[in-house]
Write a protein that holds these residues in place. Structure first.
Motif, mmCIF file in Angstrom:
data_model
loop_
_atom_site.group_PDB
_atom_site.id
_atom_site.type_symbol
_atom_site.label_atom_id
_atom_site.label_comp_id
_atom_site.label_asym_id
_atom_site.label_seq_id
_atom_site.Cartn_x
_atom_site.Cartn_y
_atom_site.Cartn_z
ATOM 1 N N MET A 183 9.151 8.760 44.943
ATOM 2 C CA MET A 183 9.078 9.203 46.333
ATOM 3 C C MET A 183 7.686 9.706 46.676
ATOM 4 S SD MET A 183 11.401 12.023 48.400
ATOM 5 C CE MET A 183 10.742 13.435 47.546
ATOM 6 N N PHE A 184 7.071 10.463 45.737
ATOM 7 C CA PHE A 184 5.758 11.031 46.013
ATOM 8 C C PHE A 184 4.689 9.942 46.108
ATOM 9 C CE2 PHE A 184 8.099 14.532 44.001
ATOM 10 C CZ PHE A 184 7.951 15.497 44.980
ATOM 11 N N ARG A 185 4.800 8.916 45.271
ATOM 12 C CA ARG A 185 3.846 7.816 45.350
ATOM 13 C C ARG A 185 3.991 7.077 46.673
ATOM 14 N NH1 ARG A 185 3.543 3.816 40.336
ATOM 15 N NH2 ARG A 185 2.832 5.801 39.439
ATOM 16 N N GLY A 186 5.236 6.909 47.129
ATOM 17 C CA GLY A 186 5.467 6.252 48.412
ATOM 18 C C GLY A 186 4.885 7.046 49.571
ATOM 19 N N LEU A 187 5.028 8.385 49.520
ATOM 20 C CA LEU A 187 4.468 9.223 50.567
ATOM 21 C C LEU A 187 2.947 9.173 50.563
ATOM 22 C CD1 LEU A 187 6.851 12.300 50.290
ATOM 23 C CD2 LEU A 187 6.640 10.762 52.251
ATOM 24 N N LEU A 188 2.345 9.116 49.380
ATOM 25 C CA LEU A 188 0.888 9.011 49.299
ATOM 26 C C LEU A 188 0.408 7.701 49.901
ATOM 27 C CD1 LEU A 188 -1.801 10.134 48.351
ATOM 28 C CD2 LEU A 188 -1.370 9.126 46.097
ATOM 29 N N ASN A 189 1.127 6.630 49.644
ATOM 30 C CA ASN A 189 0.778 5.347 50.247
ATOM 31 C C ASN A 189 0.936 5.388 51.766
ATOM 32 O OD1 ASN A 189 0.176 4.167 47.766
ATOM 33 N ND2 ASN A 189 2.268 3.432 47.456
ATOM 34 N N ASP A 190 1.969 6.107 52.244
ATOM 35 C CA ASP A 190 2.139 6.270 53.688
ATOM 36 C C ASP A 190 0.937 6.990 54.291
ATOM 37 O OD1 ASP A 190 4.596 5.034 53.599
ATOM 38 O OD2 ASP A 190 5.753 6.902 53.580
ATOM 39 N N ALA A 191 0.487 8.053 53.634
ATOM 40 C CA ALA A 191 -0.664 8.815 54.131
ATOM 41 C C ALA A 191 -1.919 7.952 54.152
ATOM 42 C CB ALA A 191 -0.881 10.057 53.264
ATOM 43 N N ARG A 192 -2.113 7.152 53.114
ATOM 44 C CA ARG A 192 -3.279 6.262 53.088
ATOM 45 C C ARG A 192 -3.213 5.220 54.202
ATOM 46 N NH1 ARG A 192 -3.110 5.502 46.497
ATOM 47 N NH2 ARG A 192 -4.362 7.362 45.975
ATOM 48 N N SER A 193 -2.013 4.717 54.454
ATOM 49 C CA SER A 193 -1.840 3.735 55.517
ATOM 50 C C SER A 193 -2.153 4.345 56.879
ATOM 51 C CB SER A 193 -0.402 3.201 55.503
ATOM 52 O OG SER A 193 -0.173 2.312 56.574
ATOM 53 N N ILE A 194 -1.713 5.579 57.110
ATOM 54 C CA ILE A 194 -1.999 6.258 58.381
ATOM 55 C C ILE A 194 -3.494 6.488 58.537
ATOM 56 C CG2 ILE A 194 -1.676 8.414 59.659
ATOM 57 C CD1 ILE A 194 1.121 8.573 58.369
ATOM 58 N N ALA A 195 -4.142 6.951 57.469
ATOM 59 C CA ALA A 195 -5.583 7.205 57.527
ATOM 60 C C ALA A 195 -6.368 5.923 57.806
ATOM 61 C CB ALA A 195 -6.048 7.832 56.210
ATOM 62 N N LYS A 196 -5.871 4.815 57.308
ATOM 63 C CA LYS A 196 -6.554 3.538 57.516
ATOM 64 C C LYS A 196 -6.396 3.041 58.942
ATOM 65 C CE LYS A 196 -6.681 -1.200 55.720
ATOM 66 N NZ LYS A 196 -6.087 -2.143 54.719
ATOM 67 N N ARG A 197 -5.251 3.306 59.565
ATOM 68 C CA ARG A 197 -4.950 2.751 60.884
ATOM 69 C C ARG A 197 -5.320 3.669 62.040
ATOM 70 N NH1 ARG A 197 1.005 1.587 59.021
ATOM 71 N NH2 ARG A 197 1.509 1.432 61.238
ATOM 72 N N ASP A 198 -5.482 4.965 61.784
ATOM 73 C CA ASP A 198 -5.811 5.897 62.862
ATOM 74 C C ASP A 198 -7.322 6.128 62.888
ATOM 75 O OD1 ASP A 198 -5.979 7.778 64.779
ATOM 76 O OD2 ASP A 198 -4.803 9.312 63.750
ATOM 77 N N PRO A 199 -8.006 5.692 63.948
ATOM 78 C CA PRO A 199 -9.469 5.883 63.993
ATOM 79 C C PRO A 199 -9.884 7.344 64.071
ATOM 80 C CG PRO A 199 -8.629 5.056 66.097
ATOM 81 C CD PRO A 199 -7.487 4.983 65.127
#
Length: 258
Positions: free
Chosen positions: A1-17
């Motif tokens: 679960m924690f790895r999935g949440l970290l990937n979610d955070a990275r995805s948000i950081a990549k997509r939000d300018p």
């Protein structure tokens, strides 16, 4: 679960300018925080500890302003931008790499327990601010829901819908996933499309009545002409407002002098 949440955070950081780092997303983004709460609440929900699951989701609502029922199924990489006022119902399903803006509702119809009442959203879908998706409809992959739309029917994959009631205004015309483009402005106007169809029909009827061939009407040119008329109307309204303001000021000046 924690790895999935970290990937979610990275995805948000990549997509939000506006995001400066993944750490900023983890610490400061309510759209990410609600995913943490939801993962925990959903875990309890699946183990039939419904009260505890709902208590966690309601706490998350108070903290983030985003209400996600613990029974909702959410895929990887969901980006909730701003997020205030979002409501996601119990039987809603959201695919991978979707983007949802503030004020969105994935709402249900009917009151039968145990039945599918809420929307199913595919992968790479963008849902604009204030859109309302109601009932057990399906939104296909790579679809885009325009801001303020009310969606009551299924949305085909690779299409854009807009309006109240929402209708398809573009299909297979986008090369990239809308949830990564984050473009909420360049959406065809469904009202202009219908007006152009009416104008084309009127031309055909007039031509038939006058016994002449109907003039071909280019739909794209028609829509551009309507947009130009809207712009001219806005300019005229602005000019009229300025003239009214100037007249009012002159009247006030004369009154003061008197």
């Amino acid at each position: 679960m924690f790895r999935g949440l970290l990937n979610d955070a990275r995805s948000i950081a990549k997509r939000d300018p506006a995001a400066k780092s993944t750490l900023e997303v983890i610490l400061l983004y309510p759209g990410f925080h609600v995913l943490i709460y939801h993962r925990i609440a959903h875990w309890f929900y699946n183990r039939k500890m419904f009260f505890l699951a709902r208590m966690i989701s309601q706490f998350a609502r108070c903290v983030t302003g985003i209400e996600i029922h613990p029974g909702a199924k959410i895929g990887r990489g969901l980006f909730i931008d701003h997020g205030m006022g979002i409501v996601i119902g119990e039987t809603a399903v959201i695919g991978d790499n979707c983007t949802i803006y503030h004020g969105v509702t994935l709402g249900g119809t009917g009151k039968d327990k145990g039945k599918k009442r809420h929307p199913t959203v595919g992968n790479n879908v963008l849902i604009g601010a204030g859109a309302k998706l109601l009932g057990p409809i399906t939104v296909g992959d790579n679809a885009m829901i325009g801001s303020g739309s009310v969606v009551l029917n299924d949305v085909p994959p690779n299409s854009t819908v807009a309006g109240i009631k929402a209708r398809v205004v573009r299909q297979n015309g986008r090369k990239l996933a809308p949830s990564f483009e984050l473009d909420q402005i360049n959406i065809p106007d469904p009202v202009a499309q219908e007006i152009c169809k009416i104008l084309e029909r009127i031309e055909k009827l007039e031509a038939a009545a006058e016994g002449r061939p109907a003039e071909a009407m280019d739909q794209q040119s028609c829509r551009e002409r309507l947009r130009g008329q809207d712009a001219n109307t806005a300019e005229e309204a602005t000019a009229m407002s300025e003239e009214t303001g100037a007249t009012t000021r002159e009247t006030e000046t004369e009154t003061s002098d008197g």
